[in-house]
Every structure is written in C-alpha cells, then in structure tokens.
Design an enzyme around this catalytic site. Structure first.
Site, PDB file in Angstrom:
ATOM      1  N   ARG A 134       8.561   1.529   3.118  1.00 25.48           N
ATOM      2  CA  ARG A 134       8.479   2.977   2.882  1.00 25.48           C
ATOM      3  C   ARG A 134       9.864   3.606   2.868  1.00 25.48           C
ATOM      4  O   ARG A 134      10.182   4.437   2.003  1.00 25.48           O
ATOM      5  CB  ARG A 134       7.601   3.615   3.964  1.00 25.48           C
ATOM      6  N   ASN A 147      -3.213   6.193  -1.444  1.00 27.43           N
ATOM      7  CA  ASN A 147      -3.210   7.192  -0.377  1.00 27.43           C
ATOM      8  C   ASN A 147      -2.774   8.519  -0.999  1.00 27.43           C
ATOM      9  O   ASN A 147      -1.589   8.750  -1.209  1.00 27.43           O
ATOM     10  CB  ASN A 147      -2.262   6.784   0.753  1.00 27.43           C
ATOM     11  N   ARG A 187      12.107   0.128  -8.441  1.00 31.28           N
ATOM     12  CA  ARG A 187      11.139   0.920  -7.670  1.00 31.28           C
ATOM     13  C   ARG A 187       9.706   0.489  -7.976  1.00 31.28           C
ATOM     14  O   ARG A 187       8.886   0.295  -7.073  1.00 31.28           O
ATOM     15  CB  ARG A 187      11.341   2.403  -7.988  1.00 31.28           C
ATOM     16  N   LYS A 227       0.154  -5.586   2.425  1.00 28.81           N
ATOM     17  CA  LYS A 227      -1.229  -5.157   2.659  1.00 28.81           C
ATOM     18  C   LYS A 227      -2.169  -6.352   2.705  1.00 28.81           C
ATOM     19  O   LYS A 227      -3.124  -6.373   3.499  1.00 28.81           O
ATOM     20  CB  LYS A 227      -1.637  -4.149   1.587  1.00 28.81           C
ATOM     21  N   THR A 241       3.324   1.336 -10.546  1.00 31.60           N
ATOM     22  CA  THR A 241       3.455   0.624  -9.273  1.00 31.60           C
ATOM     23  C   THR A 241       2.099   0.097  -8.829  1.00 31.60           C
ATOM     24  O   THR A 241       1.971  -1.050  -8.368  1.00 31.60           O
ATOM     25  CB  THR A 241       4.042   1.537  -8.184  1.00 31.60           C
ATOM     26  N   GLU A 289       0.851  -3.780  -8.196  1.00 33.76           N
ATOM     27  CA  GLU A 289       0.176  -4.195  -6.965  1.00 33.76           C
ATOM     28  C   GLU A 289      -1.159  -4.874  -7.271  1.00 33.76           C
ATOM     29  O   GLU A 289      -1.490  -5.928  -6.719  1.00 33.76           O
ATOM     30  CB  GLU A 289      -0.053  -2.991  -6.054  1.00 33.76           C
ATOM     31  N   GLU A 340       0.981  10.238  -1.763  1.00 31.40           N
ATOM     32  CA  GLU A 340       1.440  10.500  -3.130  1.00 31.40           C
ATOM     33  C   GLU A 340       1.847  11.967  -3.292  1.00 31.40           C
ATOM     34  O   GLU A 340       2.874  12.277  -3.910  1.00 31.40           O
ATOM     35  CB  GLU A 340       0.349  10.127  -4.130  1.00 31.40           C
TER      36      GLU A 340
END
Length: 258
Positions: A16, A191, A154, A165, A242, A246, A195
């Site tokens: 983060r 989440n 990024r 996760k 992103t 994932e 965001e």
C-alpha cells in the site's frame, strides 16, 4: 520492501505504501508531459524511423529497454517491459532473487493496453495544446516513456497484491479459482472505500504539485494539469487494469505450487 525478503514484499501494508508513492511519481510525470503539445506524429507508425514498423515512441521505448535490460532492470520482479521479446541479456552478474511470484507472472503483461489508452485518451487531455511542435518531438517521446513506465509499474504491481491476498486466504481463493469464479475474485479484491480515497488523494496531490507555490492563494491560480483528469485516469484505466492483472494472475495461481 526488500525483494530479497519475500515477506516484506507481500506485506499488504508495504504494498500500500509503495502504491501511494507511485501516485506521486505518476502525477509528476504527467505534469512534466503537460508542458508539450500533443504531437500526434510521435505516435504515427513508420513516420520518422527508417526501416522500423512502429512509431517514434515505440522506437524510444525499445532502445531504452534494450539498454536497461543489459543492466538487469527486467530481472527485477516489479518490472514489465513493453518489448519483452527484444530485451537483451544482462552484462552484469544476475541477481538470484528469491521466488515471490508464480513462474508464469511475466506472461501477464498489459503494456499494449496501457500504451493504447495513454496515447489515445491521456495525451490529448494533459497536453498544453493540441497539434505539432516539431522542435520538441524528442522531449515529448522522452517524457512519454517516463509516463508509460511509471504507469506500467503501478498497474503490474497488482501481481504482488494478488499473491499477498492469495497467501492470506488460500482456502477461499483455491475454491474460487477451481470454480473459475471471476466475479467472486473481483469482489474479493475490490474495496470501494479505498478506491474513493485514492481518487480523492490524487486530486489533492495533482493540485498541490501542479500549482506554483507563489500563486497558491491567488484568485487566478491555475494547475498545470487538471487534477480531475489525473483522478479520472486512475478511475477509468489504472484501477480497472490493475484489477485485470490481479484476476489474470489469480486465475492461473494453481498452476504453480510454492
């Protein structure tokens, strides 16, 4: 975050903080690009470089990646080249990084999509003017490369988010992967509150960094880049891509057991 120590890389708090730091790099790169015209000829295939099929931007990216690959840049787990088939062997001794991501992780690369949205949707919105500026084509290309590489890093950092996760909730993810439950995986990595906080923080950063401090309290202050454009860039492209990285990573996670 130390890539020789996997536990530090897969710590969500460290991830983060790294992502927050990347926000600033991206904002500054876009502000730097904003001083130039849109210069569409830079993105036109076969326009300037003899015996080269791509654009001037493609050529700049390719040459830079060839150079950087020779000093190990693309051996690092957090780097994803735009031209993976053309990078060169390192001339420095390789670093034996411990395994952090699955063996297929390098196959997950969305740089073509990044370059497409950047050229067609971002450049026209952040450039100081539309049109050509022949004396600055090299500077435009150099600035574009910086923007693309920072945005790419990024977005591909999503692989570390996904692995973290997965490690923290293996049973649930193994079930969803076996069931090919894409919607469930997407819900698990989303989440909305986080965001929204990112978008809010980006507007503040873009406004703070893009205004001459001496004009901070002026009624005529003007940001070099519209903060809402940068926020929208994240909302429409960076965050969704992103998530794609994932999801693509997690759907294949059972291919590699480590």
């Amino acid at each position: 975050m130390d890539f020789m120590k996997p536990d530090t890389v897969l710590d969500l708090n460290n991830i983060r903080q790294a992502l927050i730091r990347m926000e600033e790099t991206i904002v500054f790169a876009l502000i730097e690009r904003s001083q130039f015209y849109s210069s569409p000829s830079v993105y036109e295939p076969k326009k300037f470089i003899p015996n080269f099929e791509g654009s001037m931007l493609d050529w700049f990216l390719l040459q830079l990646e060839k150079i950087h690959s020779q000093v190990r840049r693309y051996e690092a787990p957090d780097e994803s080249p735009f031209f993976p088939d053309d990078i060169l062997p390192t001339i420095l001794p390789s670093i034996n990084y411990p395994k952090i991501l699955a063996d297929y992780s390098n196959e997950i690369n969305v740089n073509d999509e990044i370059k497409k949205f950047y050229v067609h949707d971002i450049v026209p919105k952040i450039s100081c003017k539309l049109g050509e500026q022949q004396e600055n084509l090299g500077s435009v290309s150099t600035s574009d490369v910086e923007c693309l590489q920072t945005i790419s890093r990024r977005i591909h950092f999503g692989k570390f988010v996904a692995e973290s996760k997965f490690q923290n909730d293996k049973e649930n993810y193994i079930r969803m992967i076996k069931e090919k439950d894409v919607e469930g995986i997407e819900r698990s990595i989303t989440n909305k509150a986080v965001e929204d906080k990112i978008l809010e923080r980006l507007e503040i950063k873009a406004e703070s960094y893009g205004i001459d401090p001496s004009l901070k309290f002026s009624q005529n202050k003007q940001s070099k880049v519209d903060p809402k454009v940068i926020s929208q860039l994240y909302k429409d492209y960076i965050i969704p891509l992103t998530k794609k990285v994932e999801i693509d990573y997690l759907l294949r996670r059972l291919e590699d057991d480590f």
